[in-house]
Write a protein that holds these residues in place. Sequence first.
Motif, PDB file in Angstrom:
ATOM      1  N   UNK A 132      71.300  58.090  59.891  1.00 19.88           N
ATOM      2  CA  UNK A 132      70.536  57.125  59.118  1.00 19.88           C
ATOM      3  C   UNK A 132      71.515  56.315  58.274  1.00 19.88           C
ATOM      4  N   UNK A 133      71.117  55.099  57.915  1.00 15.80           N
ATOM      5  CA  UNK A 133      72.007  54.201  57.184  1.00 15.80           C
ATOM      6  C   UNK A 133      71.256  53.645  55.968  1.00 15.80           C
ATOM      7  N   UNK A 134      71.796  53.921  54.776  1.00 12.53           N
ATOM      8  CA  UNK A 134      71.206  53.463  53.523  1.00 12.53           C
ATOM      9  C   UNK A 134      72.324  53.072  52.563  1.00 12.53           C
ATOM     10  N   UNK A 135      72.049  52.108  51.716  1.00 10.41           N
ATOM     11  CA  UNK A 135      72.995  51.739  50.657  1.00 10.41           C
ATOM     12  C   UNK A 135      72.775  52.677  49.487  1.00 10.41           C
ATOM     13  N   UNK A 136      73.667  53.649  49.323  1.00 12.81           N
ATOM     14  CA  UNK A 136      73.546  54.658  48.274  1.00 12.81           C
ATOM     15  C   UNK A 136      74.556  54.464  47.145  1.00 12.81           C
ATOM     16  N   UNK A 137      75.393  53.450  47.239  1.00  5.70           N
ATOM     17  CA  UNK A 137      76.376  53.178  46.186  1.00  5.70           C
ATOM     18  C   UNK A 137      76.082  51.888  45.439  1.00  5.70           C
ATOM     19  N   UNK A 138      75.107  51.116  45.913  1.00  5.78           N
ATOM     20  CA  UNK A 138      74.735  49.892  45.233  1.00  5.78           C
ATOM     21  C   UNK A 138      75.682  48.736  45.452  1.00  5.78           C
ATOM     22  N   UNK A 139      76.556  48.833  46.466  1.00  2.00           N
ATOM     23  CA  UNK A 139      77.498  47.740  46.715  1.00  2.00           C
ATOM     24  C   UNK A 139      77.010  46.804  47.817  1.00  2.00           C
TER      25      UNK A 139
END
Length: 293
Positions: A132-139
């Motif tokens: 799965x692919x998610x933006x977890x660092x907020x960049x």
Amino acid sequence: MAAASSPRRRPVAVPVAALAALAVLVALAALALGRATPGGLQDHGAAQPVAPPLVAQPLWPDLAASPPPRPPATGAGTATQAPPQPVPDVTVPGRDIRTVDTRAVLAKDSTVSPEERRALDSCPVCEVRSPQFRDLTGDGRDELVVAVATPGPVVLHVYMLADDRLLPILQVEVLKGFSAATVGSDLWLYEPTGAFVRTSSHYQWDGVRLGLLERKVEDTGPIAGPGGGAANGSAQTPTSTPTAGPAVSPGAHAPVVPKPAAPDAGSGVVGSSPKAGVPVPVRPSSAPSEAKP
């Protein structure tokens, strides 16, 4: 012949008692006017005594007091851990994390446990779930989320892209039947820690890795009473346990301790929910007491 002067009038003395009576009448009239006028002065009788605030009274004052809890701080706990190191011998073609071979990454990652390596080989009851692919660092860039189901727990991995290399920023064991979701750039893990109990773990980017921010436990259903109905009438209010910094070290299962509301339908969900056909354990009702002779 001089005109006779008119007699001079003498001032009339007003008794003091009359002045006092007049003052009383004026006061009574003003009080009556205040009661009849909205917002006027009103007499509610004697004021209630003010009780002092309650203070703690120690039972054993000679004993040393426990230190107060410290709130979690951003980046707390990261100073005692080495920063994540890139997975050796793995590069990301075109810096596109979606092109990564998940099994190759896990095979090269030195933090992967022996149970996971057996799952990568030929374990019949193991599984490497689809990435799965998610933006977890907020960049604004996606991270890679991988789950490996072993004969025991499931191990969740999160990798971030650094140039053309991958950095492991989270590795945590969760129970089978877990589910996961992202709320913004935060990661939530939900584990069935009881027949009617669910534990939620909240992970947030701290600038180095995904750290455990808080953990909550809540009832997911009523407890059956002797008559088959709900014993408590409603689910208990979730309790929160703040945690300073990342409390889960690689390869170690997080201890279960006593969520914001579950994410809405628009939140992305990864992981798995309990499989269909698996019976849900029911908490036994209390047995009736035997009648005394």
